[in-house]
Scaffold this motif. Structure first.
Motif, PDB file in Angstrom:
ATOM      1  N   ARG A  98       0.865  -1.190   0.000  1.00 52.07           N
ATOM      2  CA  ARG A  98       0.000   0.000   0.000  1.00 52.07           C
ATOM      3  C   ARG A  98       0.902   1.242   0.000  1.00 52.07           C
ATOM      4  N   ALA A 121      -1.688   0.402 -10.556  1.00 48.07           N
ATOM      5  CA  ALA A 121      -3.145   0.483 -10.707  1.00 48.07           C
ATOM      6  C   ALA A 121      -3.815  -0.870 -10.478  1.00 48.07           C
ATOM      7  N   SER A 122      -3.035  -1.956 -10.584  1.00 48.50           N
ATOM      8  CA  SER A 122      -3.606  -3.288 -10.346  1.00 48.50           C
ATOM      9  C   SER A 122      -3.907  -3.523  -8.862  1.00 48.50           C
ATOM     10  N   ASN A 123      -3.315  -2.698  -8.009  1.00 51.36           N
ATOM     11  CA  ASN A 123      -3.578  -2.768  -6.569  1.00 51.36           C
ATOM     12  C   ASN A 123      -4.593  -1.663  -6.231  1.00 51.36           C
ATOM     13  N   LEU A 124      -5.802  -2.060  -5.910  1.00 51.64           N
ATOM     14  CA  LEU A 124      -6.863  -1.080  -5.674  1.00 51.64           C
ATOM     15  C   LEU A 124      -6.511  -0.110  -4.557  1.00 51.64           C
ATOM     16  N   GLU A 125      -5.781  -0.589  -3.554  1.00 48.96           N
ATOM     17  CA  GLU A 125      -5.379   0.301  -2.454  1.00 48.96           C
ATOM     18  C   GLU A 125      -4.420   1.375  -2.955  1.00 48.96           C
ATOM     19  N   CYS A 126      -3.488   0.977  -3.842  1.00 53.99           N
ATOM     20  CA  CYS A 126      -2.505   1.930  -4.370  1.00 53.99           C
ATOM     21  C   CYS A 126      -3.171   3.035  -5.177  1.00 53.99           C
ATOM     22  N   ARG A 127      -4.267   2.743  -5.822  1.00 47.30           N
ATOM     23  CA  ARG A 127      -4.946   3.749  -6.640  1.00 47.30           C
ATOM     24  C   ARG A 127      -5.303   4.982  -5.815  1.00 47.30           C
ATOM     25  N   SER A 128      -5.601   4.750  -4.547  1.00 49.74           N
ATOM     26  CA  SER A 128      -5.972   5.888  -3.702  1.00 49.74           C
ATOM     27  C   SER A 128      -4.856   6.297  -2.740  1.00 49.74           C
ATOM     28  N   THR A 151     -10.422  -1.851 -19.962  1.00 48.84           N
ATOM     29  CA  THR A 151     -10.544  -0.737 -19.021  1.00 48.84           C
ATOM     30  C   THR A 151      -9.416   0.259 -19.256  1.00 48.84           C
ATOM     31  N   SER A 157      -5.599   6.871 -13.336  1.00 47.49           N
ATOM     32  CA  SER A 157      -6.099   5.762 -12.515  1.00 47.49           C
ATOM     33  C   SER A 157      -5.610   5.878 -11.077  1.00 47.49           C
TER      34      SER A 157
END
Length: 740
Positions: A98, A121-128, A151, A157
């Protein structure tokens, strides 16, 4: 004492982990490392371990595998700058974390900007969670990002991004549009990129606080349009629109220069939040425009004006809170070296101005030396930077100035000088600057650095250059460094090609009968190269060194400083049993004997003459000359030594006392024994702590005890032996064998 103090305990521990990775890890099927066991490290410690592995140069596809363990090693601020990491290793080891920050600038190994963005971007937590991303120096491969399984994937992203560094990339206008749609983007660096339009910046005008747009070579916008875009960035606090003044000709960058002029002369309502403006390298900037701009903006804290010719205005020095890069004074130049570390064009410019400021410096300035060193380290292959920087180093460390510098700073500086010598072997001025800086007793004697590398670089340089001033400095450096090397290192320096070059210098000076520092340093270097070094001594003989030394010994009869060095080397040969036969020439030994006997000759010369004769006379079974000469030598050794007065100054040093072993045997003639104990007594009285320890460590005290106790030992020898043993006892408290 070093002002910087000791290393932090955490740093020492992390360094130890880095050194022990092989022992601490097992291997996965793909060859990557996995810690066999690991506690849950404090989060900051995991970040520090990754950074330490990077700075130590051990971070790669294999070692980065330890960070696949996201439970014990939790990364938040990851730095893999300059490390060879592939896309696959990056995806497996770093993307599951993260992350809040990632510095992947100038990564080698084929990792692209697209790999990084899609992986994160494949890590949803990293996106935010990801707030800072630096991928300067990478190929972006933007086209491959457009679609991923149907997508859209792009910088947009990563919705949490606030700071993005894309300097020196192939950033396109389309990619910039995607970036400017980020809802929280505050800081953007697009320096040296391929963008041609900045219109997309209008999409983030309400959030963007810092824009760095140095040297945009492909920018294709009119001055009016550029000014309009900049004027709409109402939240902007820092704008860097500087340019490379060296590579740009007058026709390039005109629109940019005109935009800068409009900004300077425009209303304070344009960019109302601006507190920092960098326009270094821009042309056609007037001091009047700079004055008006500064006076109209009370909150200004920084102005970049290097290489503009407009940094001399008194308004710039009257504002106490305003920092300026320029060339008008020391503060401006040092500020430029601090701020522009990664910009070669500005480092070159600032170093030139610094050099002009310090040519007559008489106070130590470690702060300046740090800045010069930083510039060299940041641009290791730049000849232009090193040409001026090495000259600056010399002026900042000359005479007594070096002694007031932190030792660790000097050590790093010398290491960089050696790197410069290695990188630019054929540039005479760089080599001269480095030799000038190295040619300091304090640096050579007391500063830790790779002395073998230094000696090898200098002696190799000497082999192919003839300039007298540089030759003198080179042999001076070699003569001191050789005495600091291990026997293994010295043997590698004692190759015949190096011996021949030094002998050629001696011959060149001897042919005209000159006595100068080059001759003395060359003789000292040869003396040190052959000290307890049989291979070098043999090379000396095979290079016709003996014949040359016999001639020089006779022609410089009245020069004790030269004769000591000549005889010192012949001593080294005499200590090697296999080479003693080469010295058994009647004319040579009779000349050396005459030096021993002559009361008008300095004790230092007679001492070395005695050493040669003592070594040769200690092996009567190998003596091939007349018995009468041997008998005379033994008689004169004892008689002459008893007339010698104690020497005050240190004249000789010994790596060990091993050459004295055969001379101190109880069956040796008294003249041989007396020379050996007189020599040991001399060095012990001059440096008791060093040589007392050596005597005990090498078992010499037992040999001296046996000699002193033997009934046939001459009283003169017993007296000196007892005196040596008393010195050892007073120093160490005992003369028995030490515990190992």
């Amino acid at each position: 004492m070093d002002a910087e103090g000791p290393e932090a305990l955490s740093d020492l521990c992390l360094t130890q982990v880095c050194c022990s990775l092989d022992a601490l890890c097992s291997r996965r099927a793909d060859g990557s490392m996995c810690l066999s066991w690991a506690p849950v490290l404090p989060q900051e410690m995991a970040d520090q371990l990754l950074r330490k592995m990077g700075t130590k140069g051990i971070l790669n596809d294999t070692t980065v595998g330890i960070f696949r363990n996201c439970k014990e090693l939790r990364l938040r601020r990851a730095a893999i700058r300059f490390c060879p990491v592939s896309a696959e290793a990056f995806r497996l080891a770093l993307c599951p974390h993260r992350l809040q920050e990632l510095d992947a600038s100038w990564v080698s190994g084929g990792l692209t900007g697209a790999d990084i963005v899609s992986g994160l971007a494949s890590n949803l937590e990293c996106r935010s969670s990801l707030q800072r991303l630096s991928i300067s120096g990478l190929h972006l491969d933007w086209e491959s990002l457009m679609e991923d399984g149907g997508t859209h994937v792009g910088f947009s992203s990563l919705q949490g991004l606030r700071t993005l560094n894309l300097a020196s990339t192939d950033l396109t206008d389309a990619a910039l549009e995607d970036i400017c749609s980020l809802p929280q983007l505050e800081s953007l660096d697009i320096s040296c990129s391929a963008v041609s339009k900045l219109t997309a910046l209008l999409d983030c005008k309400s959030t963007l606080k810092s824009l760095i747009a140095h040297r945009l070579r492909q920018l294709d916008m009119s001055a009016a349009r550029l000014f309009f875009v900049f004027s709409q960035l109402h939240a902007l606090r820092h704008l860097d629109f500087s340019d490379d003044h060296i590579t740009v000709d007058d026709s390039d960058g005109r629109d940019g220069d005109e935009t800068v002029r409009q900004l300077l002369e425009g209303s304070p309502q344009v960019l109302p939040s601006l507190v920092s403006l960098d326009i270094s390298g821009r042309k056609r900037i007037s001091e009047a425009a700079v004055r008006a701009f500064v006076e109209a903006r009370a909150g200004l804290v920084f102005m970049g004006l290097l290489a503009t010719g407009a940094s001399s205005s008194d308004v710039l020095t009257s504002q106490k809170t305003l920092k300026v890069t320029g060339e008008a004074n020391e503060n401006q130049v040092c500020e430029a070296l601090r701020r522009y570390r990664d910009r070669e064009c500005f480092i070159r410019e600032a170093l030139i101005h610094l050099y002009n400021l310090i040519t007559d410096i008489d106070k130590p300035r470690p702060d300046m030396l740090k800045l010069v060193l930083s510039g060299m380290q940041s641009h290791p292959t730049s000849l232009h930077v090193h040409l001026v920087a090495t000259a600056c180093v010399f002026h900042l460390t000359t005479q007594d100035l070096a002694e007031a510098m932190p030792v660790s700073l000097l050590s790093s500086t010398v290491t960089q000088l050696l790197y410069a010598m290695k990188t630019f072997p054929n540039h005479q001025q760089v080599q001269k600057n480095c030799l000038l800086a190295l040619c300091s007793d304090y640096i050579l004697q007391d500063v830790p650095f790779d002395k073998y590398l230094a000696a090898m670089l200098v002696i190799n340089w000497l082999s192919s250059h003839e300039e007298p001033t540089l030759q003198r400095m080179a042999v001076a450096v070699i003569s001191i460094l050789v005495a600091k090397l291990s026997t293994e290192e010295t043997s590698q320096l004692g190759e015949d090609v190096h011996i021949m070059k030094l002998l050629a210098l001696v011959q060149q000076k001897a042919m005209v009968g000159v006595v100068d520092s080059t001759l003395k340093f060359a003789l000292s270097a040869l003396w040190n190269l052959t000290d307890e070094m049989p291979s070098a001594a043999r090379n000396f003989i095979e290079c016709q060194g003996l014949e040359l030394y016999e001639e020089v010994l006779e022609s410089y009869y009245g020069e004790p400083s030269v004769q000591q060095k000549l005889l010192g080397l012949l001593n080294n040969i005499a200590e090697v049993e296999a080479l003693q036969a080469d010295l058994l020439e009647e004319d040579l030994l009779e000349h050396i004997l005459s030096l021993l006997q002559d009361a008008q000759v300095e004790v230092g010369v007679r001492y070395f003459a005695g050493g040669i004769l003592a070594q040769l006379a200690s092996r009567p079974e190998a003596w091939t000359l007349g018995d009468e000469l041997l008998s005379t030598i033994l008689k004169q050794l004892h008689a002459s030594i008893m007339t010698w007065t104690q020497l005050e100054r240190e004249m000789v040093s010994y790596r060990s006392f091993h050459p004295f072993y055969p001379l101190l045997q109880t069956g040796q003639p008294s003249g041989v024994q007396l020379w050996a104990v007189w020599a040991i007594h001399l060095v012990c009285s001059q440096n008791t702590s060093h040589y007392s320890s050596m005597l005990e460590r090498e078992g010499m005290t037992e040999l001296l005890k046996a000699l002193a106790a033997h009934p046939d030992t001459h009283g003169d020898i017993k007296g000196l032996s007892d005196s040596i043993l008393r010195m050892v006892e007073q120093h160490g408290g005992h003369t028995g064998p030490r515990n190992s």
